[in-house]
Enzyme design. Structure first.
Site, mmCIF file in Angstrom:
data_model
loop_
_atom_site.group_PDB
_atom_site.id
_atom_site.type_symbol
_atom_site.label_atom_id
_atom_site.label_comp_id
_atom_site.label_asym_id
_atom_site.label_seq_id
_atom_site.Cartn_x
_atom_site.Cartn_y
_atom_site.Cartn_z
ATOM 1 N N LYS A 228 -3.154 24.486 -7.719
ATOM 2 C CA LYS A 228 -3.910 25.071 -6.604
ATOM 3 C C LYS A 228 -4.638 23.962 -5.848
ATOM 4 O O LYS A 228 -5.484 23.269 -6.395
ATOM 5 C CB LYS A 228 -4.923 26.091 -7.137
ATOM 6 N N ASP A 233 -13.175 26.033 -0.491
ATOM 7 C CA ASP A 233 -13.090 27.489 -0.535
ATOM 8 C C ASP A 233 -14.417 28.091 -0.072
ATOM 9 O O ASP A 233 -15.365 28.202 -0.846
ATOM 10 C CB ASP A 233 -12.758 27.940 -1.972
ATOM 11 N N LYS A 240 -18.503 33.321 0.707
ATOM 12 C CA LYS A 240 -19.295 33.115 -0.514
ATOM 13 C C LYS A 240 -20.757 32.890 -0.142
ATOM 14 O O LYS A 240 -21.019 32.237 0.868
ATOM 15 C CB LYS A 240 -18.802 31.859 -1.255
ATOM 16 N N ASP A 251 -12.140 23.047 -5.571
ATOM 17 C CA ASP A 251 -11.145 24.110 -5.671
ATOM 18 C C ASP A 251 -9.710 23.594 -5.543
ATOM 19 O O ASP A 251 -8.761 24.374 -5.589
ATOM 20 C CB ASP A 251 -11.442 25.210 -4.641
ATOM 21 N N ASP A 310 -11.586 36.010 -0.694
ATOM 22 C CA ASP A 310 -11.994 34.953 -1.618
ATOM 23 C C ASP A 310 -11.050 34.844 -2.823
ATOM 24 O O ASP A 310 -11.152 33.925 -3.615
ATOM 25 C CB ASP A 310 -13.440 35.220 -2.083
ATOM 26 N N GLU A 312 -8.080 33.836 -2.835
ATOM 27 C CA GLU A 312 -7.046 33.163 -2.048
ATOM 28 C C GLU A 312 -6.100 32.319 -2.887
ATOM 29 O O GLU A 312 -4.946 32.118 -2.525
ATOM 30 C CB GLU A 312 -7.698 32.283 -0.977
ATOM 31 N N ARG A 314 -4.589 32.798 -5.752
ATOM 32 C CA ARG A 314 -3.387 33.470 -6.260
ATOM 33 C C ARG A 314 -2.363 33.688 -5.145
ATOM 34 O O ARG A 314 -1.163 33.779 -5.404
ATOM 35 C CB ARG A 314 -3.769 34.782 -6.952
HETATM 36 N N1 BES Z 1 -12.136 29.271 -6.443
HETATM 37 C C1 BES Z 1 -12.619 30.534 -6.817
HETATM 38 C C2 BES Z 1 -12.841 30.685 -8.323
HETATM 39 C C3 BES Z 1 -13.934 29.869 -8.932
HETATM 40 C C4 BES Z 1 -15.243 30.102 -8.607
HETATM 41 C C5 BES Z 1 -13.614 28.945 -9.883
HETATM 42 C C6 BES Z 1 -16.223 29.371 -9.207
HETATM 43 C C7 BES Z 1 -14.590 28.214 -10.491
HETATM 44 C C8 BES Z 1 -15.902 28.425 -10.148
HETATM 45 C C9 BES Z 1 -11.633 31.620 -6.424
HETATM 46 O O1 BES Z 1 -10.931 31.385 -5.255
HETATM 47 C C10 BES Z 1 -12.430 32.860 -6.253
HETATM 48 O O2 BES Z 1 -13.263 32.885 -5.387
HETATM 49 N N2 BES Z 1 -12.157 33.861 -7.086
HETATM 50 C C11 BES Z 1 -12.851 35.089 -7.039
HETATM 51 C C12 BES Z 1 -11.836 36.181 -7.189
HETATM 52 C C13 BES Z 1 -12.382 37.555 -6.952
HETATM 53 C C14 BES Z 1 -12.780 37.709 -5.505
HETATM 54 C C15 BES Z 1 -11.321 38.568 -7.325
HETATM 55 C C16 BES Z 1 -13.857 35.127 -8.188
HETATM 56 O O3 BES Z 1 -13.540 34.669 -9.283
HETATM 57 O O4 BES Z 1 -14.971 35.606 -7.961
HETATM 58 ZN ZN ZN Z 2 -10.666 29.435 -4.721
HETATM 59 MN MN MN Z 3 -11.946 31.999 -3.535
#
Ligand code: BES
Ligand code: ZN
Ligand code: MN
Length: 461
Positions: A228, A233, A240, A251, A310, A312, A314
């Site tokens: 990734k 992000d 966020k 990210d 958010d 994104e 996947r």
């Molecule tokens: N990059 C983030 C995940 C992340 C956040 C990894 C903080 C490490 C530390 C990812 O893109 C994300 O925002 N995921 C969301 C998914 C949710 C909206 C289903 C998450 O984990 O809150």
């Molecule tokens: Zn992310």
């Molecule tokens: Mn995200």
């Protein structure tokens, strides 16, 4: 920054590694002068303790490093690294005190402790050098350290200097160094070449999204790494909050880790057909951002309802995984800073991974312990599949409630490889939140070394 062990036989000061129970015995065997010096210094063999031993002229003659007890060593990794920063500059060879099967990771920890992120500030710390210990493959250790430095540098570099273009440049540099082929599909070409979700996630940034495709080797098993590469992000329209956005330069940690792993594979000359795919994008906010409730059609043809912009990672990984699975492979690995849920589950230290292959899991767990790169298996729990099925489209990118968020994200990704593909997915943190021995605060390699050392087993090499 070059990073290497000195060749065996290099002139060096002897280094005695003494556990808490060894100090008195060792001191008792020394001259009165040395015994008095050790006793009066307060050196008790604690992890992180170091003591230089001078000769009659006051020049260093030897050094001691504390090795604690086994129970205390098990509380962390890299006991030598905890003390090496306290040694006088110079070259050292381990004379005694470390079991053979720990020498490799202690030597590695030593090198890893010498890392400094010096791109924006001249740090100029001079670190002591370690001579390759007997029975340790010094080149292999140096390659692993160099890989981790590359990964850390890429993650630590802020998004202002590590956008999709710069990530491409870093991949090109690695490809050039190892004579690998590399092609990059950028901007509108992503649409023409059918990577719709990579384009959709990245289109709001004025730094064009792209898919980096690097490959090397024409003999041996095929392994494809997918990382990734979200260079920043913001969350997109589901923005966020500031507190969650703060670290999002990391990210692209999955991409940084697969590049580190690729370096280990290529530099060590493993006989594999390696391919690295990195969707590199910035998840930004703009008038042309994708929106909640948009429905995207993926490369594979599966439709995806966006319930959170958010989620994104996947999306971009899905198109890359589909592409990876269009050729027959022996192993597909994805690495991604994919979910906050993975952090809640296992914390920042453990790299959670998913696989349906029990033998692969056994090999990984073993090598993780050997390589001081802890991992933890989480399940592709198939009964949760309905959670990623919204009804209106084939898939939902952000199931409501967030139950088992790391698992549902993994299940989402699994939909894009083929059923008989051997697939391992890592949901890593990619960041060391507070400094630890050999692991300064900042970007972190996770899972990649465990994978590297498991590859001969995984691929039958
Ligand atoms: N990059 C983030 C995940 C992340 C956040 C990894 C903080 C490490 C530390 C990812 O893109 C994300 O925002 N995921 C969301 C998914 C949710 C909206 C289903 C998450 O984990 O809150
Ligand atoms: Zn992310
Ligand atoms: Mn995200």
């Amino acid at each position: 920054m070059t990073v290497a062990l000195a060749p065996a036989g290099t002139d060096a000061l002897p280094l005695h590694v003494l556990g808490a129970d060894d100090v008195a015995l060792w001191a008792g065997q020394q001259s009165d002068r040395i015994r008095t010096w050790v006793e009066s210094s307060g050196f008790k063999g604690a992890i992180g303790a170091a003591l230089m031993i001078p000769n009659d002229l006051g020049q260093p003659e030897a050094a001691l490093i504390g090795y604690g007890t086994e129970a205390l060593r098990n509380r962390d990794r890299f006991a030598l690294a905890a003390a090496m920063t306290k040694l006088a500059p110079g070259t050292y060879r381990i004379d005694s005190g470390i079991e053979q099967d720990h020498l490799e990771q202690e030597a590695l920890g030593w090198l890893l402790a010498s890392y400094a992120f010096d791109r924006y500030r001249d740090t100029k710390v001079e670190r002591p050098t370690l001579v390759t210990p007997d029975g340790v493959d010094g080149e292999r250790v140096s390659i692993m350290a160099e890989a981790e430095f590359l990964t850390r540098d890429l993650i630590n570099t802020p998004a202002s200097d590590m956008g999709p273009q710069e990530l491409e440049t870093a991949a090109r540099a690695l490809a050039k160094r190892h004579n690998a082929k590399i092609t990059v599909t950028t901007g509108e070409a992503l649409l023409a070449d059918n990577f719709p979700m990579i384009h959709t996630v990245g289109r709001a940034s004025d730094r064009a999204p792209r898919l980096i495709d690097m490959s090397r080797g024409n003999r041996g098993p095929r392994i494809t790494l997918v990382g990734k590469g979200v260079c920043f992000d913001t969350g997109g329209l589901n923005l966020k909050p500031g507190s969650s956005m703060g670290l999002m330069k990391k990210d692209m940690g999955g991409a940084a880790n697969v590049l580190g792993l690729a370096h280990m594979i290529m530099a060590s000359g493993l006989q594999v057909r390696l391919r690295v795919l990195i969707p590199a994008v910035e998840n930004s906010v703009s008038a042309n951002s994708f929106r909640p409730q948009d429905i995207l059609t993926s490369r594979k043809g599966l439709t995806v309802e966006i319930n959170n912009t958010d989620a994104e990672g996947r999306l971009v990984l899905a198109d890359a995984l589909t592409f990876a699975a269009e050729e027959k492979t022996d192993l597909i690995v994805s690495m991604a800073t994919l979910t906050g849920a993975a952090r809640v589950a296992v914390g920042p230290d453990l790299a959670p991974y998913f696989t349906d292959d029990d033998d692969a899991a056994t090999a990984l767990d073993l090598s993780a312990r050997r390589m001081a790169d802890p991992v933890w298996r989480l399940p592709f729990h198939t009964p949760y599949e309905p959670m990623i099925e919204p009804g209106i489209a084939d898939l939902d990118n952000a199931p409501k409630g967030g139950f088992g968020g790391a698992i549902t994200a993994a299940l989402f990704l699994r939909r894009f490889v083929k059923e008989d593909d051997r697939y391992i997915h890592f949901d890593i943190y990619g960041w060391q939140p507070t400094a630890a021995p050999g692991r300064p605060k900042g970007g972190a390699l996770q899972g990649a070394r465990a994978l590297f050392a498991a590859l001969p087993d995984l691929l039958g090499l």
